[in-house]
Design an enzyme around this catalytic site. Structure first.
Site, PDB file in Angstrom:
ATOM      1  N   LYS A 126      56.545  19.179  51.108  1.00  0.00           N
ATOM      2  CA  LYS A 126      56.915  17.736  51.268  1.00  0.00           C
ATOM      3  C   LYS A 126      56.441  17.208  50.044  1.00  0.00           C
ATOM      4  O   LYS A 126      55.178  17.484  49.622  1.00  0.00           O
ATOM      5  CB  LYS A 126      56.083  17.212  52.411  1.00  0.00           C
ATOM      6  CG  LYS A 126      56.030  15.523  52.650  1.00  0.00           C
ATOM      7  CD  LYS A 126      56.256  15.242  54.102  1.00  0.00           C
ATOM      8  CE  LYS A 126      55.034  14.113  54.138  1.00  0.00           C
ATOM      9  NZ  LYS A 126      55.268  13.577  55.394  1.00  0.00           N
TER      10      LYS A 126
ATOM     11  N   HIS B 231      45.405  12.976  46.031  1.00  0.00           N
ATOM     12  CA  HIS B 231      46.453  12.869  46.796  1.00  0.00           C
ATOM     13  C   HIS B 231      47.373  11.518  46.780  1.00  0.00           C
ATOM     14  O   HIS B 231      46.935  10.574  47.242  1.00  0.00           O
ATOM     15  CB  HIS B 231      45.959  13.182  48.358  1.00  0.00           C
ATOM     16  CG  HIS B 231      47.173  13.716  49.301  1.00  0.00           C
ATOM     17  ND1 HIS B 231      47.847  15.087  48.984  1.00  0.00           N
ATOM     18  CD2 HIS B 231      47.832  13.429  50.207  1.00  0.00           C
ATOM     19  CE1 HIS B 231      48.792  15.389  49.673  1.00  0.00           C
ATOM     20  NE2 HIS B 231      48.789  14.354  50.649  1.00  0.00           N
TER      21      HIS B 231
ATOM     22  N   ASP C  77      59.003  12.630  50.806  1.00  0.00           N
ATOM     23  CA  ASP C  77      58.578  11.511  51.746  1.00  0.00           C
ATOM     24  C   ASP C  77      58.444  10.071  50.925  1.00  0.00           C
ATOM     25  O   ASP C  77      57.759  10.530  50.017  1.00  0.00           O
ATOM     26  CB  ASP C  77      57.148  11.788  52.280  1.00  0.00           C
ATOM     27  CG  ASP C  77      56.750  10.688  53.399  1.00  0.00           C
ATOM     28  OD1 ASP C  77      57.411   9.585  53.477  1.00  0.00           O
ATOM     29  OD2 ASP C  77      55.537  10.710  53.851  1.00  0.00           O
TER      30      ASP C  77
ATOM     31  N   LYS D  76      55.507  13.900  47.670  1.00  0.00           N
ATOM     32  CA  LYS D  76      55.340  12.237  47.891  1.00  0.00           C
ATOM     33  C   LYS D  76      56.049  11.605  46.631  1.00  0.00           C
ATOM     34  O   LYS D  76      55.443  11.915  45.555  1.00  0.00           O
ATOM     35  CB  LYS D  76      53.875  12.085  47.973  1.00  0.00           C
ATOM     36  CG  LYS D  76      53.167  12.793  49.251  1.00  0.00           C
ATOM     37  CD  LYS D  76      53.628  12.588  50.661  1.00  0.00           C
ATOM     38  CE  LYS D  76      53.185  11.094  51.172  1.00  0.00           C
ATOM     39  NZ  LYS D  76      53.389  10.789  52.524  1.00  0.00           N
TER      40      LYS D  76
ATOM     41  N   ASP E 275      59.424   7.618  59.718  1.00  0.00           N
ATOM     42  CA  ASP E 275      57.852   7.938  60.031  1.00  0.00           C
ATOM     43  C   ASP E 275      57.349   6.377  60.297  1.00  0.00           C
ATOM     44  O   ASP E 275      57.073   5.888  61.442  1.00  0.00           O
ATOM     45  CB  ASP E 275      57.229   8.394  59.048  1.00  0.00           C
ATOM     46  CG  ASP E 275      55.757   8.444  58.968  1.00  0.00           C
ATOM     47  OD1 ASP E 275      55.297   8.450  60.072  1.00  0.00           O
ATOM     48  OD2 ASP E 275      55.296   8.919  57.810  1.00  0.00           O
TER      49      ASP E 275
ATOM     50  N   GLU F 235      53.247  19.292  59.951  1.00  0.00           N
ATOM     51  CA  GLU F 235      52.515  19.052  58.711  1.00  0.00           C
ATOM     52  C   GLU F 235      51.045  18.968  59.097  1.00  0.00           C
ATOM     53  O   GLU F 235      50.485  18.173  58.564  1.00  0.00           O
ATOM     54  CB  GLU F 235      53.035  18.048  57.839  1.00  0.00           C
ATOM     55  CG  GLU F 235      53.066  16.656  58.609  1.00  0.00           C
ATOM     56  CD  GLU F 235      53.408  15.231  57.893  1.00  0.00           C
ATOM     57  OE1 GLU F 235      54.340  15.508  56.974  1.00  0.00           O
ATOM     58  OE2 GLU F 235      53.368  14.253  58.424  1.00  0.00           O
TER      59      GLU F 235
ATOM     60  N   LYS G 117      53.663  11.194  65.389  1.00  0.00           N
ATOM     61  CA  LYS G 117      52.185  11.131  65.067  1.00  0.00           C
ATOM     62  C   LYS G 117      51.405  10.784  66.387  1.00  0.00           C
ATOM     63  O   LYS G 117      51.827   9.506  66.729  1.00  0.00           O
ATOM     64  CB  LYS G 117      52.133  10.548  64.032  1.00  0.00           C
ATOM     65  CG  LYS G 117      52.663  10.838  62.837  1.00  0.00           C
ATOM     66  CD  LYS G 117      52.389   9.880  61.496  1.00  0.00           C
ATOM     67  CE  LYS G 117      53.062  10.848  60.290  1.00  0.00           C
ATOM     68  NZ  LYS G 117      52.828  10.068  59.146  1.00  0.00           N
TER      69      LYS G 117
ATOM     70  N   GLU H 233      62.278  11.601  54.172  1.00  0.00           N
ATOM     71  CA  GLU H 233      61.377  10.782  55.219  1.00  0.00           C
ATOM     72  C   GLU H 233      61.342   9.291  54.605  1.00  0.00           C
ATOM     73  O   GLU H 233      60.982   9.243  53.308  1.00  0.00           O
ATOM     74  CB  GLU H 233      59.975  11.708  55.286  1.00  0.00           C
ATOM     75  CG  GLU H 233      59.145  10.795  56.176  1.00  0.00           C
ATOM     76  CD  GLU H 233      57.679  11.693  56.260  1.00  0.00           C
ATOM     77  OE1 GLU H 233      57.859  12.763  56.026  1.00  0.00           O
ATOM     78  OE2 GLU H 233      56.912  11.139  56.704  1.00  0.00           O
TER      79      GLU H 233
HETATM   80  C1  MUC Z   1      53.047  10.488  55.745  1.00  0.00           C
HETATM   81  O1  MUC Z   1      53.418   9.332  55.359  1.00  0.00           O
HETATM   82  O2  MUC Z   1      53.749  11.108  56.243  1.00  0.00           O
HETATM   83  C2  MUC Z   1      51.446  12.916  55.796  1.00  0.00           C
HETATM   84  C3  MUC Z   1      51.496  13.994  55.002  1.00  0.00           C
HETATM   85  C4  MUC Z   1      51.027  13.538  53.856  1.00  0.00           C
HETATM   86  O3  MUC Z   1      50.973  14.039  52.966  1.00  0.00           O
HETATM   87  O4  MUC Z   1      50.853  12.434  53.975  1.00  0.00           O
HETATM   88  C5  MUC Z   1      50.964  11.900  55.424  1.00  0.00           C
HETATM   89  C6  MUC Z   1      51.725  10.494  55.554  1.00  0.00           C
HETATM   90 MG    MG Z   2      55.574   9.911  55.934  1.00  0.00          MG
END
Ligand code: MUC
Ligand code: MG
Length: 373
Positions: free
Chosen positions: A167, A22, A198, A169, A249, A327, A273, A224
């Site tokens: 989402k 991941h 994000d 990354k 976040d 999420e 969170k 994000e």
């Molecule tokens: C984050 O930074 O949001 C939440 C979902 C994901 O894939 O990573 C987290 C952390």
């Molecule tokens: Mg995040």
């Protein structure tokens, strides 16, 4: 009647494999590490909680090892001998004696709520004032690091009706390559899905100004944490200029951070969170600040396993408006479970149990197998 006391607190570090690497801007996860908390009470009831972060110290100030050590040496001893049924008093005692450590406090607060729910025969959501829904929409994160694989993964999730919000990354790569990756995925999925990104603080303001414009112009629904949590001025300017809404976040490390972000107008959506606010009750204080300020809500995750995920879910189902969904997919990223019955995901939603406490039972054998010691 004499009070029911907290008798002992145990912390267990558990390493679980993930279904695939991941990839985040600051770290690539090859596995996930959970800190499981067991609180034994004098009435024979045990409460379970979880304190989990991402990538050791890559995400925040607490690592699994520091969480365990700080609970074992400092926070746990403050709670032993205290009234197990008075969660207000217990958490105030921790806040008075220990600064920060919201991840550790969140796991402890979750365990106390679980125990109290089991004691009263009520789900944690009802201890938090009562649920206004029974399930939560759940996004999935596409983070394989490969565009074609991500599209394939998204198509599979749409086919099996598990997720329709994705989402992505980004931020680890060169910005133009990242933008190409995101636009390709949005074009492949079209109106069938909501696509969001994000950045995990990876850009500076000069990059973010242009990148947010491109993302907004190409149908990306939400951006994000594009820049550092430290750059408050930049966050305010981006929030005013970006065509796609900006979500905070990492900028929220406490309920107080949420207030000051709201006062400054630094984001139009907050990621809630439990770990970053100090527990399921604490995160609802941040939600109330957001609601009062007209800031929209999203139920965030630290990629917790079943326990942390349901502790979050019980808090989120008490919220009237959760405009951007959640999420809470952490358990689905793991190949193994340490509870007897995994949380249920169906029709794009996570179902939140109505059984007492969090609604979970530890699988002692699996827990022992995956625990570090
Ligand atoms: C984050 O930074 O949001 C939440 C979902 C994901 O894939 O990573 C987290 C952390
Ligand atoms: Mg995040």
């Amino acid at each position: 009647m004499s009070p029911i006391l907290i008798e002992s607190i145990q912390t267990i570090i558990v390493d679980l494999p993930t279904i695939r690497p991941h990839k985040l801007a600051m770290h690539t996860m090859q596995q996930q590490t959970l800190v499981i908390i067991r609180v034994q009470c004098s009435d024979g009831i045990e409460g379970i909680g979880e304190s989990t972060t991402i990538g050791g110290l890559a995400y925040g100030n607490e690592s699994p090892e520091s969480i365990k050590q700080n609970i074992d040496s400092h926070l746990g001893p403050l709670l032993v001998g205290q009234d197990a049924a008075n969660i207000n008093a217990a958490m105030l005692r921790l806040d008075k004696a220990a600064k920060g450590n919201t991840f550790a406090k969140s796991g402890l607060e979750s365990a106390l709520l679980d125990a109290q729910g089991k004691r009263l025969g009520l789900p944690v959501s009802e201890l938090l004032g009562g649920r206004v829904r029974d399930s939560l929409e759940v996004a999935w994160t596409l983070a394989s690091g490969n565009t074609a694989k991500d599209i394939e993964e998204a198509e599979r999730m749409l086919d099996i009706r598990r997720h329709r919000i994705f989402k992505l990354k980004i931020g680890a790569g060169e910005v133009n390559a990242d933008l190409k990756h995101v636009i390709a995925i949005k074009q492949a999925l079209g109106e069938r899905a909501s696509v969001r990104v994000d950045v995990n603080q990876a850009w500076d303001e000069s990059v973010a100004l242009r990148a947010c414009q491109v993302l907004g112009d190409n149908g990306i629904d939400l951006i994000e944490q594009p820049i550092s949590r430290i750059n408050r001025g930049g966050q305010i300017r981006l929030n005013q200029r970006s065509p796609a809404p900006i979500m905070a976040d990492e900028s929220i490390e406490s309920v107080e951070d949420a207030f000051s972000l709201a006062a400054d107008g630094a984001a139009s959506i907050f990621a809630l969170k439990i770990a970053k606010n100090g527990g399921p009750r604490a995160v609802l204080r941040t939600a109330q600040i957001a609601e009062a300020a007209g800031i929209a809500l999203y139920g965030g995750t630290m990629l917790e396993g079943a326990i942390g995920t349901l502790a979050s879910a019980h808090a989120f189902v008490t919220l009237n408006k959760l405009a951007w969904g959640t999420e809470l997919f952490g358990p689905l990223l793991l190949t193994e479970e340490i509870v007897t019955e995994a949380p249920v995901y169906r029709d794009f939603q996570l179902e939140v149990p109505r059984t007492p406490g969090l609604g979970l039972t530890l699988d002692e054998e699996r827990l022992a197998f995956f625990s570090r010691t």
